[in-house]
Design a protein around this motif. Structure first.
Motif, PDB file in Angstrom:
ATOM      1  N   SER A  11      -7.414  -0.417  -5.314  1.00  0.00           N
ATOM      2  CA  SER A  11      -8.156   0.846  -5.364  1.00  0.00           C
ATOM      3  C   SER A  11      -7.214   2.034  -5.379  1.00  0.00           C
ATOM      4  O   SER A  11      -6.111   1.983  -4.838  1.00  0.00           O
ATOM      5  CB  SER A  11      -9.109   0.960  -4.170  1.00  0.00           C
ATOM      6  OG  SER A  11      -8.406   0.988  -2.950  1.00  0.00           O
ATOM      7  N   TYR A  13      -6.433  -4.271   0.572  1.00  0.00           N
ATOM      8  CA  TYR A  13      -5.647  -3.036   0.456  1.00  0.00           C
ATOM      9  C   TYR A  13      -4.195  -3.284   0.011  1.00  0.00           C
ATOM     10  O   TYR A  13      -3.344  -2.405   0.163  1.00  0.00           O
ATOM     11  CB  TYR A  13      -5.622  -2.267   1.784  1.00  0.00           C
ATOM     12  CG  TYR A  13      -6.967  -1.944   2.375  1.00  0.00           C
ATOM     13  CD1 TYR A  13      -7.606  -0.744   2.103  1.00  0.00           C
ATOM     14  CD2 TYR A  13      -7.609  -2.847   3.223  1.00  0.00           C
ATOM     15  CE1 TYR A  13      -8.850  -0.440   2.660  1.00  0.00           C
ATOM     16  CE2 TYR A  13      -8.854  -2.559   3.778  1.00  0.00           C
ATOM     17  CZ  TYR A  13      -9.469  -1.356   3.487  1.00  0.00           C
ATOM     18  OH  TYR A  13     -10.701  -1.070   4.033  1.00  0.00           O
ATOM     19  N   GLN A  28      -3.282  -0.729  -2.685  1.00  0.00           N
ATOM     20  CA  GLN A  28      -4.031   0.534  -2.676  1.00  0.00           C
ATOM     21  C   GLN A  28      -3.076   1.733  -2.694  1.00  0.00           C
ATOM     22  O   GLN A  28      -2.011   1.714  -2.076  1.00  0.00           O
ATOM     23  CB  GLN A  28      -4.921   0.615  -1.434  1.00  0.00           C
ATOM     24  CG  GLN A  28      -5.827   1.834  -1.424  1.00  0.00           C
ATOM     25  CD  GLN A  28      -6.544   2.000  -0.093  1.00  0.00           C
ATOM     26  OE1 GLN A  28      -5.960   1.797   0.960  1.00  0.00           O
ATOM     27  NE2 GLN A  28      -7.812   2.379  -0.138  1.00  0.00           N
ATOM     28  N   GLN A  48       0.831  -1.203   0.000  1.00  0.00           N
ATOM     29  CA  GLN A  48       0.000   0.000   0.000  1.00  0.00           C
ATOM     30  C   GLN A  48       0.871   1.262   0.000  1.00  0.00           C
ATOM     31  O   GLN A  48       1.897   1.343   0.676  1.00  0.00           O
ATOM     32  CB  GLN A  48      -0.917   0.034   1.227  1.00  0.00           C
ATOM     33  CG  GLN A  48      -1.918   1.185   1.205  1.00  0.00           C
ATOM     34  CD  GLN A  48      -2.560   1.399   2.551  1.00  0.00           C
ATOM     35  OE1 GLN A  48      -1.884   1.429   3.569  1.00  0.00           O
ATOM     36  NE2 GLN A  48      -3.874   1.557   2.570  1.00  0.00           N
ATOM     37  N   TYR A  92     -10.548  -3.500  -1.845  1.00  0.00           N
ATOM     38  CA  TYR A  92      -9.603  -2.380  -1.963  1.00  0.00           C
ATOM     39  C   TYR A  92      -8.211  -2.792  -2.440  1.00  0.00           C
ATOM     40  O   TYR A  92      -7.271  -2.010  -2.337  1.00  0.00           O
ATOM     41  CB  TYR A  92      -9.474  -1.634  -0.628  1.00  0.00           C
ATOM     42  CG  TYR A  92     -10.727  -0.926  -0.176  1.00  0.00           C
ATOM     43  CD1 TYR A  92     -11.007   0.373  -0.578  1.00  0.00           C
ATOM     44  CD2 TYR A  92     -11.643  -1.561   0.660  1.00  0.00           C
ATOM     45  CE1 TYR A  92     -12.164   1.025  -0.171  1.00  0.00           C
ATOM     46  CE2 TYR A  92     -12.803  -0.917   1.069  1.00  0.00           C
ATOM     47  CZ  TYR A  92     -13.054   0.376   0.656  1.00  0.00           C
ATOM     48  OH  TYR A  92     -14.213   1.012   1.059  1.00  0.00           O
TER      49      TYR A  92
END
Length: 256
Positions: free
Chosen positions: A132, A104, A107, A84, A129
């Motif tokens: 995302s 995530y 992300q 991330q 996510y």
């Protein structure tokens, strides 16, 4: 930096080694622990050996200068938040050995423009996510092994213009907000295996003109606002087996 270990423990270089720029992990390491390189924001590259099978949660999170990483074909799982906010990462290939990608995981990798899944992927699901806010991502092909795309999995991938599904797709569910705000997406053909599309799944895909459901579609439900505010949407071809089209599914589709 080199070290003779079998695993990089949780928090191994968290915070305290910001000055690290390049890392070569020895081939004795089988596991990269949670937060192992968290916030090592000067680290530009890292070599992960074929011995590594798991990458832990937040392992490389916020390594903002990381531009290049090769995930070897030995890795089976990538933890939550693992990469991330690696905001300079430009490309990633997910090897076919990977069976799970955590929530995530990528992300806010805002410069990620190339995402590929190796042939014969064993990936079962794309978690919530996971990709995302990867705003530079332009092209994604979902492997046929994937049965579910989680909530907000590709939300706000604003440059995504091509979304395809590998032949013989086993995809069953598309989660809430999965592709919302993918504002460059122009068309999509949804596999016949899909049974449900979650609420807001394609909301604000403002350039989306055509939605086609493959022949023999098994689609049963479309959640509320799923295609709302897709202002360029002109054509939707639905199957005849749908049980529920929820409220406001096509709300604001002024060209439909």
């Amino acid at each position: 930096m080199e070290c003779d270990v079998t695993a990089l423990a949780n928090d191994a270089f968290k915070y305290g080694y910001w000055y690290i720029t390049d890392v070569e992990i020895p081939n004795t390491v089988t596991h990269i622990g949670n937060y192992a390189f968290y916030n090592c924001y000067d680290m530009a590259s890292i070599e992960i050996p074929e011995s590594v099978t798991t990458i832990g949660q937040y392992a490389f999170s916020s390594c903002s200068d990381l531009t290049n990483v090769k995930i070897p074909n030995s890795v089976t799982s990538i933890g939550n938040y693992a990469f991330q906010s690696c905001s300079n990462l430009t490309s990633i290939e997910i090897p076919n050995s990977v069976t799970s990608i955590g929530d995530y995981a990528f992300q806010y990798c805002s410069n990620l423009d190339t995402l590929t899944f190796e042939e014969n992927s064993q990936l079962a699901a794309i978690s919530q996510y996971a990709f995302s806010n990867c705003s530079d991502l332009t092209n994604v092909e979902i492997p046929n092994s994937v049965t579910s795309i989680g909530n907000s999995a590709f939300q706000s991938c604003s440059d995504l213009d091509t979304l395809t599904f590998e032949g013989n797709s086993q995809l069953a569910t598309i989660g809430q907000y999965a592709f919302s705000n993918c504002s460059n997406l122009t068309s999509i053909e949804i596999p016949s295996s899909v049974t449900s599309i979650g609420s807001y799944a394609f909301r604000y895909c403002k350039k989306l003109e055509t939605v086609i459901f493959e022949e023999n579609s098994q689609l049963k439900t479309i959640g509320e606002y799923a295609f709302s505010c897709c202002t360029a949407l002109e054509s939707v071809t639905l199957g005849d087996g749908i049980d529920l089209i929820d409220k406001y599914v096509f709300y604001g589709c002024s060209s439909l």
